[in-house]
Design an enzyme around this catalytic site. Structure first.
Site, PDB file in Angstrom:
ATOM      1  N   LYS A  50       3.896  -9.300  -4.356  1.00  0.00           N
ATOM      2  CA  LYS A  50       4.913  -9.318  -3.292  1.00  0.00           C
ATOM      3  C   LYS A  50       5.376 -10.748  -3.018  1.00  0.00           C
ATOM      4  O   LYS A  50       6.576 -11.023  -2.943  1.00  0.00           O
ATOM      5  CB  LYS A  50       4.353  -8.672  -2.011  1.00  0.00           C
ATOM      6  CG  LYS A  50       4.237  -7.161  -2.113  1.00  0.00           C
ATOM      7  CD  LYS A  50       3.451  -6.555  -0.963  1.00  0.00           C
ATOM      8  CE  LYS A  50       3.271  -5.048  -1.189  1.00  0.00           C
ATOM      9  NZ  LYS A  50       2.433  -4.415  -0.147  1.00  0.00           N
ATOM     10  N   GLN A  94      -1.672  -6.276   4.238  1.00  0.00           N
ATOM     11  CA  GLN A  94      -2.017  -5.325   3.179  1.00  0.00           C
ATOM     12  C   GLN A  94      -3.160  -4.421   3.637  1.00  0.00           C
ATOM     13  O   GLN A  94      -4.187  -4.900   4.116  1.00  0.00           O
ATOM     14  CB  GLN A  94      -2.416  -6.106   1.918  1.00  0.00           C
ATOM     15  CG  GLN A  94      -2.586  -5.239   0.697  1.00  0.00           C
ATOM     16  CD  GLN A  94      -1.284  -4.588   0.227  1.00  0.00           C
ATOM     17  OE1 GLN A  94      -0.251  -5.236   0.164  1.00  0.00           O
ATOM     18  NE2 GLN A  94      -1.340  -3.300  -0.088  1.00  0.00           N
ATOM     19  N   ASP A 117       7.046  -3.765   6.888  1.00  0.00           N
ATOM     20  CA  ASP A 117       6.545  -2.492   6.358  1.00  0.00           C
ATOM     21  C   ASP A 117       7.094  -1.304   7.151  1.00  0.00           C
ATOM     22  O   ASP A 117       6.979  -0.163   6.715  1.00  0.00           O
ATOM     23  CB  ASP A 117       5.003  -2.459   6.401  1.00  0.00           C
ATOM     24  CG  ASP A 117       4.369  -3.026   5.130  1.00  0.00           C
ATOM     25  OD1 ASP A 117       5.020  -2.970   4.072  1.00  0.00           O
ATOM     26  OD2 ASP A 117       3.225  -3.522   5.215  1.00  0.00           O
TER      27      ASP A 117
END
Ligand code: NAP
Length: 300
Positions: A50, A94, A117
């Site tokens: 990412k 994460q 997210d």
């Protein structure tokens, strides 16, 4: 009839081009920080890729790597610092987190305007109200894949199999926003085949290899396979009818398959995503899109 393939890599490239163009018109490099706690090997790969993709597209992509022993209070203090850092436009943590940390508390602590997210309850609420927001990346990517086929979402019957917070529920909300008639199926659904058979659009997000079979799919349907299931040689019978997957399994001792029986469903579907190469490449591209959107909204 053989289904047309939906090329996730190609659609992801068009999103990446949008990101590059949006950064150029923004005039600054948005800052994205990917936070990882501990050394889960899959998380290491995800976070690194990412941050790398962010830098490749012209964002400032940073990794914040914290030890496995990090306490919840310590992680929350880092989030607070990032929330107040004006150079940071997007924060992602994460998952999974080590057991001493409550993931919900951490998600709730992220500034919703930086929640790339799209997991913060404020953003989830906005999504369900149909207001502009940062939508979760995987289902947002699926919408772009469906749109790439030219098939109409408005008025269609869409069946989403799976009701997780990160895929199934936001997927259903995004399809509803686009005026599909949406059914959400899950493990307690009675007679899944007959539910799926009515669908013009099927999104499978379950995590069960080849759950969606040919007999469940309406001819011409758009079939999107979110599932990622790694099979071992002991699972060879599951893909015995699929020459390509069987060959890969014999060669590598492992093979990645989706929730859809690709080899057989492609004989009836109108459009279908492969696994890998379908939904997978879209998720990181949509994350970059969200980081740029966050920067645009925060700086206007
Ligand atoms: P999850 O949290 O485990 O949710 C799975 C859902 O499937 C649940 O809602 C469950 O129902 C439902 N389900 C289980 N068995 C079923 C059955 N026999 N019939 C119908 N529904 C059933 O999984 P997730 O996080 O949403 O992920 C789903 C899959 O997508 C996984 O394979 C994951 O690896 C993959 N994924 C891929 C990407 C990507 O970027 N490509 C991103 C995220 C996830 P209940 O709610 O009733 O238990």
């Amino acid at each position: 009839m053989t289904a047309q393939l939906i090329d996730g890599k190609a659609v992801a490239k068009t999103i990446e081009a949008e990101v590059v163009a949006a950064i150029a018109s923004l005039g600054i490099a948005p800052g994205l920080v990917a936070v990882r706690v501990g050394n889960d090997p899959a998380s290491e790969v995800y976070v690194r890729s990412k941050a790398k993709k962010a830098r490749e597209l012209g964002l400032r992509g940073d990794e914040l790597i914290l030890p496995e022993s990090t306490s919840e209070a310590e992680l929350l203090a880092h989030i607070d610092r990032l929330n107040h850092d004006d150079a940071v436009d997007g924060i992602l943590v994460q998952l999974p987190l080590p057991p001493q940390i409550d993931a919900k508390k951490v998600i709730d602590a992220i500034d919703p305007s930086k929640d790339v997210d799209g997991f913060h309850p404020i953003n989830v609420g906005k999504l369900h109200l149909g207001r502009p927001t940062l939508a979760p990346c995987t289902p947002a990517g699926v919408i772009r894949l469906i749109e790439s086929t030219g098939a109409a979402i408005a008025g269609s019957n869409a069946v989403v199999i799976g009701r997780s917070d990160i895929v199934g529920k936001p997927m259903a909300a995004l399809l509803l926003q686009r005026n599909a008639t949406v059914t959400i199926a899950h493990s307690r659904t009675r007679d899944l085949p007959s539910v799926v058979r009515g669908a013009d659009i099927v999104v499978a997000a379950v995590g069960k290899p080849l759950l969606v079979t040919r007999g469940m799919v309406k001819p011409g349907a758009v079939v999107i396979d979110v599932g990622m299931n790694r099979l071992a040689t002991s699972d060879a019978d599951i893909v015995a009818h699929d020459e390509e997957k069987s060959r890969l399994l014999a060669k590598n001792g492992t093979v990645l398959v989706g929730d859809v029986d690709f080899a057989r469903v492609r004989e009836v579907a109108g459009w279908i995503t492969p696994v890998p190469g379908g939904v997978g490449p879209m998720t990181i591209a949509m994350l970059m899109r969200n980081a740029v959107t966050a920067a645009q909204w925060r700086r206007r």
